[in-house]
Design a protein around this motif. Structure first.
Motif, PDB file in Angstrom:
ATOM      1  N   GLN A 190      10.559 -39.271  -2.108  1.00 10.92           N
ATOM      2  CA  GLN A 190       9.792 -39.981  -3.128  1.00 10.92           C
ATOM      3  C   GLN A 190      10.626 -40.998  -3.911  1.00 10.92           C
ATOM      4  OE1 GLN A 190       9.951 -36.614  -2.892  1.00 10.92           O
ATOM      5  NE2 GLN A 190       7.876 -35.878  -2.532  1.00 10.92           N
ATOM      6  N   LEU A 191      11.938 -40.936  -3.791  1.00  9.71           N
ATOM      7  CA  LEU A 191      12.794 -41.782  -4.620  1.00  9.71           C
ATOM      8  C   LEU A 191      12.508 -43.268  -4.431  1.00  9.71           C
ATOM      9  CD1 LEU A 191      15.159 -42.140  -6.594  1.00  9.71           C
ATOM     10  CD2 LEU A 191      16.710 -42.016  -4.615  1.00  9.71           C
ATOM     11  N   SER A 192      12.219 -43.691  -3.217  1.00 10.58           N
ATOM     12  CA  SER A 192      11.999 -45.114  -2.969  1.00 10.58           C
ATOM     13  C   SER A 192      10.804 -45.647  -3.747  1.00 10.58           C
ATOM     14  CB  SER A 192      11.812 -45.379  -1.473  1.00 10.58           C
ATOM     15  OG  SER A 192      10.715 -44.642  -0.973  1.00 10.58           O
ATOM     16  N   ASP A 193       9.788 -44.813  -3.969  1.00 13.12           N
ATOM     17  CA  ASP A 193       8.623 -45.242  -4.743  1.00 13.12           C
ATOM     18  C   ASP A 193       8.896 -45.211  -6.246  1.00 13.12           C
ATOM     19  OD1 ASP A 193       6.965 -45.665  -2.511  1.00 13.12           O
ATOM     20  OD2 ASP A 193       6.472 -43.533  -2.406  1.00 13.12           O
ATOM     21  N   ALA A 194       9.759 -44.302  -6.668  1.00 14.95           N
ATOM     22  CA  ALA A 194      10.053 -44.172  -8.095  1.00 14.95           C
ATOM     23  C   ALA A 194      11.073 -45.183  -8.585  1.00 14.95           C
ATOM     24  CB  ALA A 194      10.564 -42.759  -8.379  1.00 14.95           C
ATOM     25  N   LEU A 195      11.984 -45.581  -7.716  1.00 14.66           N
ATOM     26  CA  LEU A 195      13.155 -46.359  -8.137  1.00 14.66           C
ATOM     27  C   LEU A 195      12.837 -47.691  -8.821  1.00 14.66           C
ATOM     28  CD1 LEU A 195      16.231 -46.271  -8.204  1.00 14.66           C
ATOM     29  CD2 LEU A 195      16.232 -47.398  -5.950  1.00 14.66           C
ATOM     30  N   PRO A 196      11.869 -48.474  -8.356  1.00 16.30           N
ATOM     31  CA  PRO A 196      11.623 -49.752  -9.028  1.00 16.30           C
ATOM     32  C   PRO A 196      11.341 -49.616 -10.516  1.00 16.30           C
ATOM     33  CG  PRO A 196      10.523 -49.735  -6.903  1.00 16.30           C
ATOM     34  CD  PRO A 196      11.039 -48.337  -7.122  1.00 16.30           C
ATOM     35  N   SER A 197      10.607 -48.595 -10.933  1.00 17.29           N
ATOM     36  CA  SER A 197      10.312 -48.432 -12.361  1.00 17.29           C
ATOM     37  C   SER A 197      11.551 -48.014 -13.136  1.00 17.29           C
ATOM     38  CB  SER A 197       9.187 -47.401 -12.557  1.00 17.29           C
ATOM     39  OG  SER A 197       9.604 -46.098 -12.219  1.00 17.29           O
ATOM     40  N   PHE A 240      17.626 -37.953 -18.262  1.00 17.79           N
ATOM     41  CA  PHE A 240      17.565 -37.163 -17.049  1.00 17.79           C
ATOM     42  C   PHE A 240      16.148 -37.244 -16.493  1.00 17.79           C
ATOM     43  CE2 PHE A 240      21.041 -35.535 -19.572  1.00 17.79           C
ATOM     44  CZ  PHE A 240      22.063 -35.470 -18.633  1.00 17.79           C
ATOM     45  N   CYS A 241      16.028 -37.889 -15.343  1.00 16.50           N
ATOM     46  CA  CYS A 241      14.711 -38.190 -14.769  1.00 16.50           C
ATOM     47  C   CYS A 241      14.655 -37.688 -13.338  1.00 16.50           C
ATOM     48  CB  CYS A 241      14.463 -39.697 -14.810  1.00 16.50           C
ATOM     49  SG  CYS A 241      12.812 -40.195 -14.276  1.00 16.50           S
ATOM     50  N   ASP A 242      13.549 -37.070 -12.962  1.00 17.73           N
ATOM     51  CA  ASP A 242      13.389 -36.585 -11.594  1.00 17.73           C
ATOM     52  C   ASP A 242      13.194 -37.743 -10.622  1.00 17.73           C
ATOM     53  OD1 ASP A 242      13.611 -34.011 -12.553  1.00 17.73           O
ATOM     54  OD2 ASP A 242      11.449 -33.674 -12.637  1.00 17.73           O
ATOM     55  N   CYS A 243      13.428 -37.460  -9.341  1.00 14.75           N
ATOM     56  CA  CYS A 243      13.375 -38.520  -8.329  1.00 14.75           C
ATOM     57  C   CYS A 243      11.950 -38.862  -7.909  1.00 14.75           C
ATOM     58  CB  CYS A 243      14.192 -38.115  -7.107  1.00 14.75           C
ATOM     59  SG  CYS A 243      13.519 -36.688  -6.207  1.00 14.75           S
ATOM     60  N   ASP A 244      10.963 -38.159  -8.473  1.00 11.31           N
ATOM     61  CA  ASP A 244       9.567 -38.390  -8.094  1.00 11.31           C
ATOM     62  C   ASP A 244       8.725 -38.851  -9.281  1.00 11.31           C
ATOM     63  OD1 ASP A 244       9.576 -36.023  -9.503  1.00 11.31           O
ATOM     64  OD2 ASP A 244       8.951 -34.766  -7.813  1.00 11.31           O
ATOM     65  N   ILE A 245       9.349 -39.573 -10.211  1.00 10.30           N
ATOM     66  CA  ILE A 245       8.690 -40.033 -11.430  1.00 10.30           C
ATOM     67  C   ILE A 245       8.609 -41.558 -11.458  1.00 10.30           C
ATOM     68  CG2 ILE A 245       8.865 -40.161 -13.946  1.00 10.30           C
ATOM     69  CD1 ILE A 245       8.061 -37.412 -12.957  1.00 10.30           C
ATOM     70  N   ILE A 246       7.409 -42.064 -11.686  1.00 14.86           N
ATOM     71  CA  ILE A 246       7.207 -43.506 -11.879  1.00 14.86           C
ATOM     72  C   ILE A 246       7.028 -43.740 -13.370  1.00 14.86           C
ATOM     73  CG2 ILE A 246       5.735 -45.487 -11.373  1.00 14.86           C
ATOM     74  CD1 ILE A 246       4.963 -44.096  -8.748  1.00 14.86           C
ATOM     75  N   LEU A 247       7.975 -44.442 -13.958  1.00 18.58           N
ATOM     76  CA  LEU A 247       8.022 -44.609 -15.411  1.00 18.58           C
ATOM     77  C   LEU A 247       7.117 -45.725 -15.906  1.00 18.58           C
ATOM     78  CD1 LEU A 247      11.899 -44.455 -15.982  1.00 18.58           C
ATOM     79  CD2 LEU A 247      10.238 -42.598 -16.343  1.00 18.58           C
ATOM     80  N   ASN A 248       6.745 -45.610 -17.190  1.00 17.88           N
ATOM     81  CA  ASN A 248       6.280 -46.746 -17.968  1.00 17.88           C
ATOM     82  C   ASN A 248       7.502 -47.252 -18.740  1.00 17.88           C
ATOM     83  OD1 ASN A 248       3.469 -46.522 -17.310  1.00 17.88           O
ATOM     84  ND2 ASN A 248       3.340 -44.786 -18.707  1.00 17.88           N
ATOM     85  N   THR A 258       4.390 -41.379 -21.552  1.00 19.46           N
ATOM     86  CA  THR A 258       3.869 -40.742 -20.344  1.00 19.46           C
ATOM     87  C   THR A 258       4.449 -41.420 -19.102  1.00 19.46           C
ATOM     88  OG1 THR A 258       1.942 -42.210 -20.275  1.00 19.46           O
ATOM     89  CG2 THR A 258       1.690 -40.102 -21.444  1.00 19.46           C
ATOM     90  N   ALA A 259       4.263 -40.761 -17.960  1.00 17.73           N
ATOM     91  CA  ALA A 259       4.711 -41.293 -16.677  1.00 17.73           C
ATOM     92  C   ALA A 259       3.811 -40.725 -15.587  1.00 17.73           C
ATOM     93  CB  ALA A 259       6.165 -40.922 -16.414  1.00 17.73           C
ATOM     94  N   LEU A 260       3.984 -41.221 -14.377  1.00 21.06           N
ATOM     95  CA  LEU A 260       3.299 -40.679 -13.206  1.00 21.06           C
ATOM     96  C   LEU A 260       4.249 -39.775 -12.435  1.00 21.06           C
ATOM     97  CD1 LEU A 260       1.386 -43.753 -11.713  1.00 21.06           C
ATOM     98  CD2 LEU A 260       0.378 -41.770 -12.863  1.00 21.06           C
ATOM     99  N   HIS A 261       3.719 -38.653 -11.955  1.00 21.95           N
ATOM    100  CA  HIS A 261       4.484 -37.776 -11.076  1.00 21.95           C
ATOM    101  C   HIS A 261       3.917 -37.907  -9.668  1.00 21.95           C
ATOM    102  CE1 HIS A 261       5.278 -33.817  -9.057  1.00 21.95           C
ATOM    103  NE2 HIS A 261       6.496 -34.151  -9.452  1.00 21.95           N
TER     104      HIS A 261
END
Length: 272
Positions: free
Chosen positions: A13-20, A86-94, A212-215
């Motif tokens: 999932q990291l590749s989808d989370a990394l841009p944010s 500290f952020c998980d590798c499957d989190i899309i941030l705001n 908030t964020a997306l998981h």
């Protein structure tokens, strides 16, 4: 100003989370530190193919199991900035929520922060049936007058929301003062709440909770795949909670940062 630390072992999932994550640190002149805790170099290289120079990798070798606490401590040891996230590798941030939290930490003393919650990318990813929501409230009062309250719930099957105790922002000085995460809690499910507990009961800090964020939804197999074998994640969390509570009862609020950094085989990695 901000170092985002992401502990990783063979999660796609990291590749989808990394841009944010990169967008957030660009707003804050920060960095993203990926801790490869004995995972596949080739898989991580693929995950980072669109990364820029704000992303760095540190690898911990020769570890049979994933230990999130030890991995988080590793990331903190190389972080360059005064605030750690500290952020998980499957989190899309705001990213704007992260900027707001960093500003709050910079403007106040004796505080740390967590995101208020996340929303699953797939509603009811936990597969709830008749029980659409469940959770707990933890209250601890210590002899020196400090009080801890943690309210947590698993994903609401109707709207996909839950709390996010593991998405934690803390000043590096406060993190070092309690000697980081505690690798004694080895498994899934309580090392995040343990950090909240120790910052509150041990350091006397106040928790800020907003944003908030997306998981990126996934099953339990992905959650516990690289930990020591258990029958379920709940077995792991219960054991870790009991260990943590026994520590608090002895007024022991220290982690294992110094021990981890001395013992682990840590190296900077650069993928061409």
């Amino acid at each position: 100003m901000l170092s985002i630390i992401v502990s990783w072992r063979d999660r796609e999932q990291l590749s989808d989370a990394l841009p944010s994550l990169v967008e957030a640190v660009e707003l804050l002149d920060g960095e993203v530190v990926i801790v490869n805790f004995s995972g596949s170099d080739e898989l991580l290289k693929t995950q980072l193919k669109n990364a820029n120079d704000r992303v760095s990798v540190v690898k911990v070798s020769e570890q049979a199991y994933f230990n999130k606490a030890a991995a988080q401590n590793t990331g903190a040891s190389v972080a360059k900035n005064p605030i750690l996230f500290f952020c998980d590798c499957d989190i899309i941030l705001n990213p704007t929520d992260i900027v707001d939290l960093v500003n709050q930490l910079n403007s106040q003393e004796q505080v740390f922060a967590t995101l208020a919650g996340v929303k699953e990318t797939e509603v009811n990813s936990r597969g709830g049936n008749h029980v659409v929501s469940f959770g707990y409230e933890l209250n601890i009062r210590t002899a020196d007058g400090r009080h801890l309250q943690i309210i947590d719930n698993e994903e609401d099957a109707e709207n996909g929301t839950r709390q996010a105790p593991g998405l934690l922002l803390v000043k590096k000085s406060d993190f070092i003062a309690i000697n980081g995460y505690n690798n004694q809690l080895h498994g899934w499910g309580w090392e995040d709440q343990d950090m909240i507990s120790r910052l509150t009961l041990g350091q006397g800090l106040t928790r800020i909770c907003s944003g908030t964020a997306l998981h990126i939804s996934h099953d339990d197999k992905a959650r516990i795949a690289f930990y020591p074998e258990v029958n379920s994640r709940w077995e792991s969390r219960d054991r870790m909670f009991r260990t943590a509570l026994a520590n608090y009862d002895q007024a022991n609020f220290m982690g294992s940062y110094d021990k981890d950094i001395a013992a682990l085989n840590i190296a900077r990695v650069k993928y061409d």
